[in-house]
Design a protein around this motif. Structure first.
Motif, short mmCIF file in Angstrom:
data_model
loop_
_atom_site.label_atom_id
_atom_site.label_comp_id
_atom_site.label_asym_id
_atom_site.label_seq_id
_atom_site.Cartn_x
_atom_site.Cartn_y
_atom_site.Cartn_z
N UNK A 300 0.10 -4.49 7.97
CA UNK A 300 -1.16 -4.87 7.32
C UNK A 300 -2.02 -3.64 7.04
N UNK A 301 -1.83 -2.57 7.82
CA UNK A 301 -2.58 -1.32 7.62
C UNK A 301 -1.94 -0.43 6.57
N UNK A 302 -0.61 -0.41 6.54
CA UNK A 302 0.15 0.39 5.57
C UNK A 302 1.38 -0.42 5.18
N UNK A 303 1.31 -1.03 4.01
CA UNK A 303 2.36 -1.98 3.62
C UNK A 303 3.50 -1.33 2.86
N UNK A 304 3.38 -0.06 2.47
CA UNK A 304 4.39 0.56 1.62
C UNK A 304 5.81 0.51 2.20
N UNK A 305 6.01 0.80 3.49
CA UNK A 305 7.39 0.72 4.01
C UNK A 305 7.98 -0.69 3.90
N UNK A 306 7.17 -1.71 4.18
CA UNK A 306 7.67 -3.08 4.10
C UNK A 306 7.86 -3.53 2.66
N UNK A 307 6.98 -3.09 1.77
CA UNK A 307 7.00 -3.55 0.38
C UNK A 307 8.01 -2.80 -0.47
N UNK A 308 8.07 -1.49 -0.31
CA UNK A 308 8.92 -0.65 -1.15
C UNK A 308 10.09 0.00 -0.41
N UNK A 309 10.16 -0.18 0.90
CA UNK A 309 11.12 0.60 1.66
C UNK A 309 10.73 2.06 1.70
N UNK A 310 9.44 2.34 1.57
CA UNK A 310 8.94 3.72 1.52
C UNK A 310 9.13 4.43 2.86
N UNK A 311 9.39 5.72 2.80
CA UNK A 311 9.57 6.53 4.00
C UNK A 311 8.46 7.57 4.09
N UNK A 312 7.69 7.49 5.14
CA UNK A 312 6.60 8.44 5.40
C UNK A 312 6.99 9.36 6.54
N UNK A 313 6.60 10.63 6.43
CA UNK A 313 6.80 11.56 7.53
C UNK A 313 5.90 11.14 8.69
N UNK A 314 6.45 11.15 9.91
CA UNK A 314 5.72 10.69 11.09
C UNK A 314 5.67 11.82 12.12
N UNK A 353 -0.70 9.68 20.41
CA UNK A 353 -1.22 9.54 19.05
C UNK A 353 -0.09 9.80 18.06
N UNK A 354 0.07 8.89 17.11
CA UNK A 354 1.07 9.01 16.06
C UNK A 354 0.34 9.11 14.72
N UNK A 355 0.74 10.10 13.92
CA UNK A 355 0.18 10.25 12.58
C UNK A 355 1.24 9.91 11.55
N UNK A 356 0.93 8.97 10.68
CA UNK A 356 1.80 8.64 9.56
C UNK A 356 1.22 9.33 8.34
N UNK A 357 1.98 10.26 7.79
CA UNK A 357 1.48 11.17 6.75
C UNK A 357 1.53 10.53 5.36
N UNK A 358 0.92 11.23 4.42
CA UNK A 358 0.95 10.85 2.99
C UNK A 358 0.46 9.43 2.78
N UNK A 359 -0.59 9.06 3.51
CA UNK A 359 -1.10 7.68 3.46
C UNK A 359 -2.40 7.57 2.67
#
Length: 385
Positions: A300-314, A353-359
């Motif tokens: 709900x905070x970042x839907x791109x991975x669920x919606x597009x299969x997007x991969x963000x650097x973590x 703390x985890x940072x999900x980049x390019x958000x």
């Protein structure tokens, strides 16, 4: 690099939240606008990428206009101080209310996507005693080689007016007294990493413009939209998109008409890398052959991975220990609530703390309250490099 500074700054903040590196945003804007000035181009920032107040203020101060795709975005652009003569309004399904809002705001241009839309804008403008500037959004049938959900310039996509419709459009325009055709508009997709696609667009735009100029149209503007991609895999190294190569390619291949303005609609390429979703680890759970790092941030905070299969650097901001593999997941009651699968991270423990980049693009602006969760808060820094 910035791990200690961020960890210290975040220690007292409730997670999850969005964090924006404004220094990086300003560096990005400085480079982008210097390219615009070099070639005499113009740009309208795409509000759909990120509509936070401070982001919009930065765009306005950089001299950009606003690209809107809803009536509420038009209202926000006007409220935020964007000049009406720098606001454009696109979208395949503009309602009467939205069209009237834009007409009342005296915006620069409607990017029209169908014959019925042109007819309706003409009717509503006539009822208000106005003449609306319009550009025709053309579907050039170009495959942008990006995700199918964000490819918008192919013949099978819902966007734009196809060349086989041009005769009917031209006949309609001859009868419409309350719209004025000022240009053509193109937008073939988002997150385009093969810039040669834009060369194809430039060549195609020249051919399509000629159809209208041969009919006697005076096209003051050619708008090439946006779509330039960013590096989601190595965002800390490639924190700013390659604007120099992009604009050099456009300049070499586009043949604007005499006196014609060239416009763009950047979104993701300006804001993606300056934004981070910051979360804490709730639990580390053992699964069959894998460990789950369960975060307090979810789809709900970042839907791109669920919606597009997007991969963000973590990044694990709290640890530099031995590397282990994790599925990084959220708390939402959906199996699609996963940010990464089998990703290598320094050993994770509760409270890290985890940072999900390019958000910074299509992140917070797409936030939901699914599962009745709170929307993530926002914090900014002007100090980071």
């Amino acid at each position: 690099m910035f791990r200690p500074a961020l960890r210290s700054a975040f220690s007292s903040l409730e997670t999850p939240f969005y964090f924006y590196n404004m220094s990086l945003l300003h560096k990005t804007l400085d480079l982008y606008t210097s390219c615009l000035k070099k070639y005499g181009y113009h740009a309208h920032y795409a509000l759909k990428a990120n509509a936070n107040d401070r982001i919009l203020e930065a765009m306005k101060l950089a001299g950009l206009g606003a690209d809107c795709v809803s009536g509420n975005e038009v209202v926000l652009a006007l409220k935020s101080g964007f000049s009406p003569n720098k606001i454009v309004f696109a979208g395949v399904g503009k309602s009467d209310k939205e069209i009237q809002t834009a007409l009342e705001g005296s915006i620069f241009c409607f990017n029209c996507e169908s014959i019925p839309e042109i007819e309706r804008i003409n009717e509503l403008a006539g009822g208000m005693g106005k003449v609306a500037n319009i550009s025709l959004r053309i579907n050039p049938d170009i495959d942008a080689h990006t995700h199918k959900y964000i490819s918008t310039g192919r013949a099978q996509d819902k966007f734009g007016i196809s060349p086989w419709m041009f005769g009917e459009v031209w006949e309609l325009l001859s009868r419409c007294l309350h719209v004025s055709l000022i240009g053509l508009h193109f937008h073939i997709g988002s997150q385009i990493t093969d810039i040669q696609v834009f060369k194809t667009l430039c060549v195609r735009a020249h051919t399509l413009q000629k159809w209208f100029t041969d009919k006697g149209a005076h096209l003051q503007v050619v708008n090439l939209g946006g779509g330039l991609g960013v590096d989601y895999q190595d965002p800390l190294t490639h924190s700013i998109a390659d604007f120099d190569s992009y604009f050099a390619l456009i300049h070499q291949n586009l043949k604007p008409l005499s006196g014609q303005q060239v416009h763009f609609e950047p979104g993701r390429s300006l804001v993606a890398q300056s934004g981070f979703l910051i979360s804490r680890v709730l639990y580390v759970k053992k699964g069959k052959g894998i460990k789950f790092a369960i975060l307090d941030a979810g789809m709900n905070d970042l839907i791109r991975p669920a919606l597009y299969g997007a991969r963000h650097h973590i990044i694990n901001l709290s640890s530099a220990g031995r590397m282990m593999r994790y599925d990084v997941v959220g708390p939402i009651c959906e199996s699609s609530d996963r940010f990464a699968k089998s990703v290598l991270l320094p050993e994770v423990k509760r409270g890290d703390f985890i940072a999900i980049c390019s958000a910074g693009a299509y992140g917070q602006v797409m936030g939901l309250q699914y599962n009745l969760r709170d929307l993530a808060k926002t914090y900014y820094s002007d100090q980071l490099p």
